[in-house]
Design a protein around this motif. Sequence first.
Motif, mmCIF file in Angstrom:
data_model
loop_
_atom_site.group_PDB
_atom_site.id
_atom_site.type_symbol
_atom_site.label_atom_id
_atom_site.label_comp_id
_atom_site.label_asym_id
_atom_site.label_seq_id
_atom_site.Cartn_x
_atom_site.Cartn_y
_atom_site.Cartn_z
ATOM 1 N N GLY A 29 0.371 -1.057 0.117
ATOM 2 C CA GLY A 29 -0.283 0.237 0.007
ATOM 3 C C GLY A 29 1.018 1.622 0.299
ATOM 4 O O GLY A 29 1.927 1.370 0.801
ATOM 5 N N PHE A 30 -0.058 2.562 -0.208
ATOM 6 C CA PHE A 30 1.124 3.640 -0.650
ATOM 7 C C PHE A 30 1.085 4.254 1.388
ATOM 8 O O PHE A 30 2.113 4.387 1.505
ATOM 9 C CB PHE A 30 0.028 4.776 -1.085
ATOM 10 C CG PHE A 30 0.886 6.111 -1.484
ATOM 11 C CD1 PHE A 30 1.552 6.090 -2.676
ATOM 12 C CD2 PHE A 30 0.942 7.281 -0.596
ATOM 13 C CE1 PHE A 30 2.518 7.738 -2.216
ATOM 14 C CE2 PHE A 30 0.785 7.978 -0.504
ATOM 15 C CZ PHE A 30 1.527 8.276 -1.554
ATOM 16 N N ASP A 31 0.026 3.987 1.544
ATOM 17 C CA ASP A 31 0.942 4.915 3.533
ATOM 18 C C ASP A 31 1.901 4.212 3.636
ATOM 19 O O ASP A 31 2.164 4.903 4.799
ATOM 20 C CB ASP A 31 -0.648 5.231 3.892
ATOM 21 C CG ASP A 31 -1.420 6.376 3.707
ATOM 22 O OD1 ASP A 31 -0.858 6.996 2.631
ATOM 23 O OD2 ASP A 31 -2.275 5.964 3.115
ATOM 24 N N ALA A 32 1.755 2.627 4.012
ATOM 25 C CA ALA A 32 2.388 2.336 4.829
ATOM 26 C C ALA A 32 4.143 2.179 4.002
ATOM 27 O O ALA A 32 4.654 1.542 4.347
ATOM 28 C CB ALA A 32 2.226 0.406 4.226
ATOM 29 N N PHE A 61 1.888 11.157 -9.294
ATOM 30 C CA PHE A 61 1.249 12.377 -9.953
ATOM 31 C C PHE A 61 3.156 12.596 -10.792
ATOM 32 O O PHE A 61 2.272 13.727 -11.261
ATOM 33 C CB PHE A 61 0.795 13.425 -8.768
ATOM 34 C CG PHE A 61 -0.792 12.894 -8.581
ATOM 35 C CD1 PHE A 61 -1.955 13.125 -8.503
ATOM 36 C CD2 PHE A 61 -0.599 12.361 -7.236
ATOM 37 C CE1 PHE A 61 -3.218 12.459 -8.588
ATOM 38 C CE2 PHE A 61 -1.301 11.857 -6.354
ATOM 39 C CZ PHE A 61 -3.043 11.866 -7.288
ATOM 40 N N GLY A 62 3.738 12.052 -10.640
ATOM 41 C CA GLY A 62 4.875 13.058 -11.213
ATOM 42 C C GLY A 62 4.531 13.055 -13.490
ATOM 43 O O GLY A 62 5.622 13.781 -13.347
ATOM 44 N N ILE A 113 -4.824 6.055 -5.369
ATOM 45 C CA ILE A 113 -5.800 7.390 -4.701
ATOM 46 C C ILE A 113 -6.641 7.037 -3.998
ATOM 47 O O ILE A 113 -6.875 7.894 -3.314
ATOM 48 C CB ILE A 113 -5.917 8.398 -6.013
ATOM 49 C CG1 ILE A 113 -4.258 8.651 -6.474
ATOM 50 C CG2 ILE A 113 -6.681 9.613 -5.416
ATOM 51 C CD1 ILE A 113 -4.403 8.882 -7.897
ATOM 52 N N ALA A 114 -6.950 6.248 -3.945
ATOM 53 C CA ALA A 114 -8.505 6.499 -3.194
ATOM 54 C C ALA A 114 -8.396 5.394 -1.755
ATOM 55 O O ALA A 114 -8.903 5.477 -0.616
ATOM 56 C CB ALA A 114 -8.987 4.515 -3.245
ATOM 57 N N SER A 115 -6.975 4.850 -1.512
ATOM 58 C CA SER A 115 -6.391 4.378 -0.207
ATOM 59 C C SER A 115 -6.038 5.161 0.770
ATOM 60 O O SER A 115 -5.381 4.778 1.493
ATOM 61 C CB SER A 115 -5.936 2.900 -0.606
ATOM 62 O OG SER A 115 -4.413 3.977 -0.909
ATOM 63 N N ALA A 121 -5.873 14.349 -1.440
ATOM 64 C CA ALA A 121 -6.007 15.987 -1.980
ATOM 65 C C ALA A 121 -5.138 16.238 -2.422
ATOM 66 O O ALA A 121 -5.576 17.081 -3.166
ATOM 67 C CB ALA A 121 -5.733 16.213 -0.057
ATOM 68 N N ARG A 122 -4.180 15.587 -3.066
ATOM 69 C CA ARG A 122 -2.649 16.152 -3.791
ATOM 70 C C ARG A 122 -3.961 15.790 -5.302
ATOM 71 O O ARG A 122 -4.110 16.664 -6.168
ATOM 72 C CB ARG A 122 -1.889 15.134 -4.234
ATOM 73 C CG ARG A 122 -1.057 15.506 -5.212
ATOM 74 C CD ARG A 122 0.127 16.176 -5.249
ATOM 75 N NE ARG A 122 0.886 16.061 -6.036
ATOM 76 C CZ ARG A 122 2.022 16.259 -6.382
ATOM 77 N NH1 ARG A 122 2.611 15.482 -4.740
ATOM 78 N NH2 ARG A 122 2.646 16.074 -7.287
ATOM 79 N N GLY A 123 -4.954 15.130 -4.946
ATOM 80 C CA GLY A 123 -5.576 15.052 -6.863
ATOM 81 C C GLY A 123 -6.708 15.972 -7.328
ATOM 82 O O GLY A 123 -6.523 16.316 -8.028
#
Length: 195
Positions: A29-32, A61-62, A113-115, A121-123
């Motif tokens: 996952g992204f946050d982990a 988002f690069g 992004i959904a996770s 917020a960046r989206g």
Amino acid sequence: MTEGLRARKAEKVHHALMRSAFRLFRKQGFDATTVDEIASAVDLSPRTFFRYFGSKEDLVFGDTDHSYQELQAILRDVPPGIAPFEALEQAVVRFAEGLEPRREEYRFRAQLIASSSSLQARGRREREEWGEALAQALSQREGDGTEISNAHHMLASIAVSALGVAMRNWVGPGEATPLAPQVRAMLAQVQKEMA
């Protein structure tokens, strides 16, 4: 080291970090996932990571800057004399056609992004920047040094929203209608509602 060799080396490092990150994002996952883990997976330091990316969110988002510059260029290439809404429609549909081969990549990005609240917020900020870029390109199409008007902002927001809704459907589960026809249908619906 020659400039060409330096550029090729930088590109290899950039791609290695991207591959490492997305492999880890899929696994945990992204946050982990931490920047340290991403860099370590390709034998680099976190400091080196930050030479290539300003943040972990930049990995997701690069390519946004490049994408909206591409969309601006497509809009500039629409022949003059075409009404602003129609010019936007042509540009956004052509842009969407170019995204079609990358559906699985965008599907995974949408899941990431959904996770994550930070990615969501960046989206939202990215969509605002897309709208601003399109409004600027619309203003430049008029070629008389006109400032960006409320109408430019409104039309650009409609186009960005139509693209966003179509992309949400396109990256959803199961088979989807190709992106460009969905964008065209969304914009046709908007025109019908405005008539």
